[in-house]
Design an enzyme around this catalytic site. Structure first.
Site, PDB file in Angstrom:
ATOM      1  N   ARG A   1      31.855 -24.249 -13.982  1.00  8.56           N
ATOM      2  CA  ARG A   1      31.398 -23.143 -13.118  1.00  8.56           C
ATOM      3  C   ARG A   1      31.651 -21.806 -13.802  1.00  8.56           C
ATOM      4  O   ARG A   1      32.685 -21.629 -14.447  1.00  8.56           O
ATOM      5  CB  ARG A   1      32.140 -23.164 -11.783  1.00  8.56           C
ATOM      6  CG  ARG A   1      31.811 -24.371 -10.939  1.00  8.56           C
ATOM      7  CD  ARG A   1      32.616 -24.389  -9.653  1.00  8.56           C
ATOM      8  NE  ARG A   1      33.049 -25.744  -9.360  1.00  8.56           N
ATOM      9  CZ  ARG A   1      34.040 -26.068  -8.534  1.00  8.56           C
ATOM     10  NH1 ARG A   1      34.708 -25.129  -7.902  1.00  8.56           N
ATOM     11  NH2 ARG A   1      34.368 -27.318  -8.330  1.00  8.56           N
TER      12      ARG A   1
ATOM     13  N   GLU B   1      47.631 -32.213  -1.970  1.00 10.05           N
ATOM     14  CA  GLU B   1      46.779 -31.878  -0.831  1.00 10.05           C
ATOM     15  C   GLU B   1      46.779 -32.994   0.209  1.00 10.05           C
ATOM     16  O   GLU B   1      46.722 -32.734   1.408  1.00 10.05           O
ATOM     17  CB  GLU B   1      45.350 -31.616  -1.333  1.00 10.05           C
ATOM     18  CG  GLU B   1      45.249 -30.296  -2.083  1.00 10.05           C
ATOM     19  CD  GLU B   1      44.080 -30.234  -3.051  1.00 10.05           C
ATOM     20  OE1 GLU B   1      44.124 -30.939  -4.084  1.00 10.05           O
ATOM     21  OE2 GLU B   1      43.138 -29.480  -2.789  1.00 10.05           O
TER      22      GLU B   1
ATOM     23  N   ARG C   1      39.570 -34.311   5.003  1.00 11.46           N
ATOM     24  CA  ARG C   1      39.463 -33.061   4.249  1.00 11.46           C
ATOM     25  C   ARG C   1      38.049 -32.505   4.393  1.00 11.46           C
ATOM     26  O   ARG C   1      37.068 -33.211   4.171  1.00 11.46           O
ATOM     27  CB  ARG C   1      39.743 -33.328   2.775  1.00 11.46           C
ATOM     28  CG  ARG C   1      39.607 -32.082   1.975  1.00 11.46           C
ATOM     29  CD  ARG C   1      39.629 -32.348   0.509  1.00 11.46           C
ATOM     30  NE  ARG C   1      39.439 -31.085  -0.175  1.00 11.46           N
ATOM     31  CZ  ARG C   1      39.059 -30.975  -1.430  1.00 11.46           C
ATOM     32  NH1 ARG C   1      38.831 -32.047  -2.134  1.00 11.46           N
ATOM     33  NH2 ARG C   1      38.898 -29.796  -1.971  1.00 11.46           N
TER      34      ARG C   1
ATOM     35  N   HIS D   1      40.390 -24.486  -1.946  1.00 11.56           N
ATOM     36  CA  HIS D   1      41.691 -25.021  -2.383  1.00 11.56           C
ATOM     37  C   HIS D   1      42.821 -24.574  -1.456  1.00 11.56           C
ATOM     38  O   HIS D   1      44.001 -24.580  -1.861  1.00 11.56           O
ATOM     39  CB  HIS D   1      42.077 -24.536  -3.799  1.00 11.56           C
ATOM     40  CG  HIS D   1      41.218 -25.068  -4.897  1.00 11.56           C
ATOM     41  ND1 HIS D   1      40.929 -24.332  -6.024  1.00 11.56           N
ATOM     42  CD2 HIS D   1      40.599 -26.254  -5.063  1.00 11.56           C
ATOM     43  CE1 HIS D   1      40.168 -25.044  -6.836  1.00 11.56           C
ATOM     44  NE2 HIS D   1      39.938 -26.217  -6.262  1.00 11.56           N
TER      45      HIS D   1
ATOM     46  N   HIS E   1      46.034 -22.430  -8.990  1.00 15.12           N
ATOM     47  CA  HIS E   1      45.537 -23.812  -8.952  1.00 15.12           C
ATOM     48  C   HIS E   1      44.500 -23.929 -10.066  1.00 15.12           C
ATOM     49  O   HIS E   1      43.356 -23.512  -9.908  1.00 15.12           O
ATOM     50  CB  HIS E   1      44.918 -24.098  -7.579  1.00 15.12           C
ATOM     51  CG  HIS E   1      44.345 -25.478  -7.445  1.00 15.12           C
ATOM     52  ND1 HIS E   1      44.848 -26.437  -6.592  1.00 15.12           N
ATOM     53  CD2 HIS E   1      43.289 -26.072  -8.055  1.00 15.12           C
ATOM     54  CE1 HIS E   1      44.157 -27.538  -6.686  1.00 15.12           C
ATOM     55  NE2 HIS E   1      43.188 -27.345  -7.567  1.00 15.12           N
TER      56      HIS E   1
ATOM     57  N   ASN F   1      39.442 -38.315   2.112  1.00 12.72           N
ATOM     58  CA  ASN F   1      38.573 -37.320   1.481  1.00 12.72           C
ATOM     59  C   ASN F   1      37.246 -38.011   1.175  1.00 12.72           C
ATOM     60  O   ASN F   1      37.151 -38.801   0.227  1.00 12.72           O
ATOM     61  CB  ASN F   1      39.243 -36.812   0.193  1.00 12.72           C
ATOM     62  CG  ASN F   1      38.482 -35.667  -0.439  1.00 12.72           C
ATOM     63  OD1 ASN F   1      37.361 -35.346  -0.025  1.00 12.72           O
ATOM     64  ND2 ASN F   1      39.058 -35.071  -1.453  1.00 12.72           N
TER      65      ASN F   1
HETATM   66  P1  AMP Z   1      41.958 -31.468 -11.655  1.00 15.13           P
HETATM   67  O1  AMP Z   1      40.619 -30.915 -11.273  1.00 15.13           O
HETATM   68  O2  AMP Z   1      43.104 -30.795 -10.965  1.00 15.13           O
HETATM   69  O3  AMP Z   1      42.036 -32.964 -11.591  1.00 15.13           O
HETATM   70  O4  AMP Z   1      42.152 -31.102 -13.204  1.00 15.13           O
HETATM   71  C1  AMP Z   1      41.293 -31.579 -14.187  1.00 15.13           C
HETATM   72  C2  AMP Z   1      41.551 -30.800 -15.455  1.00 15.13           C
HETATM   73  O5  AMP Z   1      42.913 -30.998 -15.866  1.00 15.13           O
HETATM   74  C3  AMP Z   1      40.673 -31.232 -16.627  1.00 15.13           C
HETATM   75  O6  AMP Z   1      40.152 -30.100 -17.293  1.00 15.13           O
HETATM   76  C4  AMP Z   1      41.667 -31.942 -17.522  1.00 15.13           C
HETATM   77  O7  AMP Z   1      41.309 -31.837 -18.854  1.00 15.13           O
HETATM   78  C5  AMP Z   1      42.933 -31.185 -17.251  1.00 15.13           C
HETATM   79  N1  AMP Z   1      44.075 -31.936 -17.731  1.00 15.13           N
HETATM   80  C6  AMP Z   1      44.585 -33.077 -17.261  1.00 15.13           C
HETATM   81  N2  AMP Z   1      45.594 -33.502 -18.053  1.00 15.13           N
HETATM   82  C7  AMP Z   1      45.704 -32.591 -19.065  1.00 15.13           C
HETATM   83  C8  AMP Z   1      46.543 -32.448 -20.211  1.00 15.13           C
HETATM   84  N3  AMP Z   1      47.477 -33.358 -20.478  1.00 15.13           N
HETATM   85  N4  AMP Z   1      46.367 -31.384 -21.015  1.00 15.13           N
HETATM   86  C9  AMP Z   1      45.425 -30.476 -20.765  1.00 15.13           C
HETATM   87  N5  AMP Z   1      44.599 -30.548 -19.694  1.00 15.13           N
HETATM   88  C10 AMP Z   1      44.743 -31.598 -18.864  1.00 15.13           C
END
Ligand code: AMP
Length: 392
Positions: free
Chosen positions: A236, A379, A88, A177, A203, A7
């Site tokens: 966003r 992914e 990706r 996604h 997601h 990626n």
């Molecule tokens: P991603 O883009 O899939 O990596 O997700 C990032 C988001 O997941 C961010 O807003 C993080 O705050 C949230 N996140 C990760 N771990 C936790 C957690 N333990 N509790 C709440 N949100 C989380």
């Protein structure tokens, strides 16, 4: 067979090397600040994470260092053992409905679509060129975030704008996604033991989207021409009244580029809370009694609920609702708030089961009209599977 999943961003390169078809991760990592000062990389091997400094002038140099690491760690003896490299790609437009092997025509189409993904498609091409120059014998493939959504019908993917704009400017809903939604749909088929399923896949990460999937094919998805549309996200806006844009531009004199920046980087949870785009900070703020964090969370949850309800009707019921990605896999409170708002449809949470994070779990109660699951997304594995199938 060894398959590398890649990626590439403009200054970063994430990778994961698999032994296929066993789907075993041999090594993974990320090169950061490529072409900038203070570049470094981290690799994860045998459960241990190591960070190293390196002067990374280009993505090609990053791949060369990766080869050195693979050899010195006895993961390969010869780089030709890596038979496939899957890249990706964020935007495949209407050209690509599946993963394809890279050739010059494919690269020129990805380049042509750069206008729709200016931060991502050009960077991915740099990554492909660099991989081609280092891994000369490997089959290079491209896996598109948009491909899975190409099964949407015209009445679903069109916007009610002048019809000619779709042809002339490629304005339509493409979604994003897709690799994640496809992975979750495949995993859910395994869990439910059948492929004729109606699924609503959520997601919910920093970027967030929901898809309606029938018999493994995408029927609808919340992201649009770009990943700005649909749900409220970290920074966003998600869906807004489009005429806000010219109105604010006229009022403030903002340029299209500045407006784009606000809609993508200064809106969403961050815009409403004024605190952070990270849901963990929002949850902390709520605990501390911050009213705007609470407001942001309510809006965030409301929008998720709206899309689930909309897709429930569109699919004429559903066999499972699935939460995935950073927030979906980890935030118990967000999942609970969403499901509680769906009680009217007979969908009910089991508090104890919901006390889970980062693994496959059923979180709805036995009396729930629709089972609700948490399924961690992968992914990179999806990219490796597609690439393996083409390389073998
Ligand atoms: P991603 O883009 O899939 O990596 O997700 C990032 C988001 O997941 C961010 O807003 C993080 O705050 C949230 N996140 C990760 N771990 C936790 C957690 N333990 N509790 C709440 N949100 C989380």
């Amino acid at each position: 067979m060894k398959i590398l999943s890649v990626n590439a961003g403009s200054s970063s390169l994430k990778f994961q090397l698999y032994e296929m078809p066993e789907e075993k991760v041999l090594i993974s990592g990320v090169f950061e600040r490529i072409g900038i000062n203070d570049s470094f990389y981290t690799i994860k091997l045998n459960g241990e994470k190591v960070k190293k400094e390196a002067n990374l002038k280009s993505h090609k140099e990053a791949f060369e260092i990766l080869v050195d690491e693979l050899v010195s760690n006895n993961i390969v003896t010869d780089l030709n053992e890596i038979k496939g490299i899957g890249h990706r790609i964020v935007q495949g437009g209407s050209y690509f409905d599946k993963t394809v092997v890279v050739d010059e025509d494919v690269i020129s189409k990805i380049d042509e679509l750069s206008a729709l993904a200016p931060l991502h498609n050009p960077a991915a091409i740099v990554g492909i060129r660099a991989a081609q120059s280092v891994f000369k014998e490997a089959t290079q493939t491209v896996v598109f975030d948009t491909a899975f959504h190409q099964t949407m019908k015209e009445e679903t993917y069109l916007y009610a704008l002048p019809y000619e704009w779709c042809d002339e400017y490629k304005i339509r809903r493409y979604g994003a996604h897709g690799t994640s939604h496809k992975y979750i749909a495949a995993k859910m088929s395994e869990i439910l033991g059948r492929t004729n399923t109606k699924l609503i896949t959520c997601h919910i990460g920093n970027g967030a989207s929901i898809s309606a999937i029938k018999d493994g094919l995408c029927v609808n998805t919340s992201m649009g021409l770009t990943p700005n549309a649909g749900l409220i996200m970290g920074s966003r806006s998600g869906d807004i009244d489009a005429t806000i844009v010219p109105y604010i531009m006229e009022k403030t004199g903002m340029t299209p580029k500045e407006m784009d920046h606000v809609l993508n980087k200064e809106s969403g949870l961050l815009g409403i809370s004024g605190v952070s785009s990270d849901s963990r900070d929002i949850e902390e703020g709520i605990k501390d009694g911050n009213e705007r964090c609470l407001l942001a969370q309510k809006m965030f949850v409301r929008r998720i609920v709206d899309y689930i309800a909309k897709y429930y009707v569109e699919l004429e019921g559903c066999d499972a609702i699935i939460f995935t990605a950073g927030i979906g896999e980890n935030s118990k409170s967000t999942r609970r708030e969403v499901i509680d708002a769906l009680n009217v449809l007979g969908i009910k949470i089991d508090e104890e089961r919901n006390n889970t994070r980062g693994c496959v779990a059923l979180i709805s109660s036995d009396s729930s009209s629709v089972p609700v699951y948490v399924v961690p997304t992968d992914e990179e594995l999806m990219i490796a599977r597609d690439t393996y199938n083409l390389a073998k």
